[in-house]
Design an enzyme around this catalytic site. Sequence first.
Site, short mmCIF file in Angstrom:
data_model
loop_
_atom_site.label_atom_id
_atom_site.label_comp_id
_atom_site.label_asym_id
_atom_site.label_seq_id
_atom_site.Cartn_x
_atom_site.Cartn_y
_atom_site.Cartn_z
N GLY A 8 8.31 -6.41 6.92
CA GLY A 8 7.59 -6.96 5.76
C GLY A 8 7.16 -8.38 6.05
N ASN A 9 6.82 -9.13 5.01
CA ASN A 9 6.47 -10.54 5.19
C ASN A 9 6.81 -11.31 3.92
OD1 ASN A 9 3.99 -10.63 3.42
ND2 ASN A 9 3.36 -9.02 4.87
#
Length: 403
Positions: A213-214
């Site tokens: 993810g981020n």
Amino acid sequence: MRSVLSGKKVLLGVTGGIAAYKTTYIVRLLVKAGASVQVIMTPAARDFVTPLTLSTLSKNPVLSHFTNQEDENDTWNNHVELGLWADLMIIAPATANTMSKMESGAIDNLLLAIYCSATCPVYYAPAMDLDMYKHPSTQHNFDQLTSYGNLMIPAGDGELASGLSGKGRMAEPEEIIQFIEKDISSKLPLRGKKCLITAGPTYEAIDPVRFIGNHSSGKMGAAIAMELANQGAQVHLVMGPSAVLVHHPLVHRVDIRSAQEMYDEVHRVIQTVDVAIFSAAVADYRPLHPVGQKIKKKSDTLSIELVKNPDILASVGAMDKKPFLVGFALETENEMQHAFAKAEKKQTDLLVLNSMRDKGAGFGVDTNKITIIDKDKNISRFDTKPKTEVAKDIAYEIIKRIL
Ligand code: C5P
């Protein structure tokens, strides 16, 4: 339900008629709707309702005179500033006397000076006895005030304070608020337009408990969704995993997790929208073979083979018939060069650039600093601002190009 009056700066002018007691309810309804209210009374109005009541309800000192006479240092109530401050002005009740002065431009009190200085829409709710209402001079004033662009909230029929019955009863406070809300809604620039927004991160599954993810929070996209809805648009918000709440009757939110789910949802609706804004931080790659069971800790190293995700923005940019397209670019170096290349590659109408090098810009924070590049390579630079204000700038840049 959120009112279109939320956040609006409202001047409420009260004149000297018995219906003035009802303005207490108008103030309450405006405050409840989220408006800031500044009450201005004519000297005669103070005989019908107390300034103390209205200042308490509006949470602002009431103004009646050109100067603050009770103040030993006598300060000037700047009518020009007050007129320019307001998003809208309501005169309720509007007596026959005040209307005749609004018609002729006579300025013998602060309220009339502000009325003449105000550049915002002015609504007025007449209130008087039936014969006064019917009088040719009053009827003439209605026509004249309409020709000046003022908006009349018609008086109703019914029992009047005099004991007579007929037309002249001020519209009820709820009717006044509904009239204004309806009028504002009908004039919103994006009314009838449909907008799609992608926002937040995407999560790409490695196994049932882990993902790539981020740090995107979804705050910028959520702020844009709210702003476009405030401007009257029907908004379809496609949101990656995000804790940000978005409450607006015109925002329809669809929660997704992966880039592929975002792609599918975008392409399901893309032909129906007028504007598409891609503010999501989409993962560029995803694990090629997500594992069905939790990966066990065995070897010292672990390799995960990744495969490219579809570029959602580029896929829409390549369509023959496409909506007005806005992309985002988050860069860490050679910002302008990369942004121009991205705008061309993804065929955006507007590209919003934010640099990770700018203080107060990027993931997680409540502010952003943007530069907008349009199709003709025009560049507009903006200061660091709260994301809600940045959203207004972006909405304005879109509106001025699509209307
Ligand atoms: O190429 P880059 O990821 O820097 O481009 C960013 C822009 O493209 C953003 O508007 C982002 O939402 C969009 N994008 C997308 N799908 C991807 C990658 C980026 O829509 N797979």
